[in-house]
Design an enzyme around this catalytic site. Structure first.
Site, mmCIF file in Angstrom:
data_model
loop_
_atom_site.group_PDB
_atom_site.id
_atom_site.type_symbol
_atom_site.label_atom_id
_atom_site.label_comp_id
_atom_site.label_asym_id
_atom_site.label_seq_id
_atom_site.Cartn_x
_atom_site.Cartn_y
_atom_site.Cartn_z
ATOM 1 N N ASP A 193 -7.909 1.176 1.045
ATOM 2 C CA ASP A 193 -6.392 1.230 1.698
ATOM 3 C C ASP A 193 -6.209 -0.235 2.567
ATOM 4 O OD1 ASP A 193 -6.285 3.912 0.893
ATOM 5 O OD2 ASP A 193 -6.931 4.827 2.661
ATOM 6 N N GLU A 218 -1.785 1.164 -6.967
ATOM 7 C CA GLU A 218 -1.932 -0.214 -6.390
ATOM 8 C C GLU A 218 -1.013 -1.108 -6.883
ATOM 9 O OE1 GLU A 218 -4.647 0.339 -9.929
ATOM 10 O OE2 GLU A 218 -3.881 1.416 -8.327
#
Length: 308
Positions: A193, A218
């Protein structure tokens, strides 16, 4: 990313110059930007161009009346969500009912009281502000603070439409963090994260005109208006280098990289759609991954476009 306190905009549409002078006087000192139109046709054009927070709309106008104009405003997705307040000398209850049923949020009678006018305009502006805040929150990615996929899809439609209308270039960039699953497996999801947050920070730190979104997982999407494929390649290459140069606390040997794919509307062909542009850009991203990652690849169809 977005101005949280922009000056509210109000558009008055009335065929009486006297009413416009009165509105200017009555609303003087209020925190708003007042525009005016003296016909329905002019008002419709200004509503699209200005996208005001509120429209003060007269019912009885020559040509297209206020009800007919309100119907057109509600049919157009660009003006559908503008709050409309009718201002009219009519005292007919059915006119009020009709206006409210058609989507107007309020009704002010002429001649209007200055205090009532200000109070109703303030109330409408507060409501619109809250509505826009909720809409914006629904379009922001909670982790990175970027625009989310929902906003990306909507903005793509808008930007492609404007690129066609004004005959200007538009590029789309897709960015994917390389071997992100390996990062998660090796260092844990909290670090994954953190990587997403830092990459998002780099992507959003470029040109102010670029629209940066978290496309999913992503992967990120960058909509570059007024930008051709060569210019877009330069933007993507600069961002690639910046991501590769991010220092990671307590991990001096770690290098995180990203792959980029780019295409522009000129290379899509005559039928430019969001789906077509996205498909060709995704194909370019796939080429970057297949060619070894940490690089920028483009998709060029036109013979007069030199691949970059």
């Amino acid at each position: 990313m977005v101005d949280e306190n922009p000056t509210p905009t109000v558009l008055a549409i009335d065929d009486s110059e006297l009413i416009h002078r009165l509105l200017k006087t009555r609303l003087q000192g209020e925190r708003l930007e007042l525009h005016n139109a003296t016909s329905s046709a002019e008002g419709l054009k200004k509503a699209v161009a200005l996208n005001p927070d509120i429209i003060l709309l007269d019912i009885a106008m020559d040509g297209m009346n206020g009800f007919e104009l309100l119907e057109k405003l509600k049919e157009d997705p660009r003006t559908r969500n503008i709050a409309v307040i009718f201002i009219s000398a009519t005292s007919e209850a059915m006119d009020r009912v009709k206006g409210l049923d058609m989507g107007a949020i309020d009704f002010i009678s002429k001649p209007f009281d200055a205090f009532e006018l200000k109070a109703r305009v303030r109330s409408a502006l507060r409501t619109q502000h809250l509505v826009k805040m909720l809409e914006q929150k629904a379009q922001i990615d909670g982790l990175t603070g970027l625009w989310n996929r929902r906003y990306f899809d909507q903005r793509m439609i808008q930007e492609i439409s404007e690129a066609k209308r004004y005959s200007r270039p538009l590029s789309l960039v897709l960015c994917d963090i390389d071997r992100f699953k390996r990062l998660n497996d090796q260092f844990g999801h909290p670090f994954g994260d953190f990587v997403l947050e830092q990459v998002a920070h780099k992507l959003s730190g470029g040109r102010t005109s670029d629209i940066v979104c978290r496309y999913g997982g992503e992967e990120f999407g960058l909509i570059l208006s007024s930008t051709n494929i060569q210019q877009g390649h330069e933007v993507a290459e600069r961002l690639r280098i910046e991501i590769e140069s991010i220092p990671w606390p307590n991990k001096p040997d770690l290098v995180v990289t990203a792959s980029f794919g780019i295409c522009d509307t000129e290379n899509v062909g005559e039928e430019v759609t969001p789906e077509a542009l996205l498909e060709m850009t995704d194909s370019a991203l796939y080429k970057a991954k297949q060619a070894g990652r940490n690089r920028v690849e483009s998709t060029c169809k036109k013979n007069n476009i030199k691949p970059v």
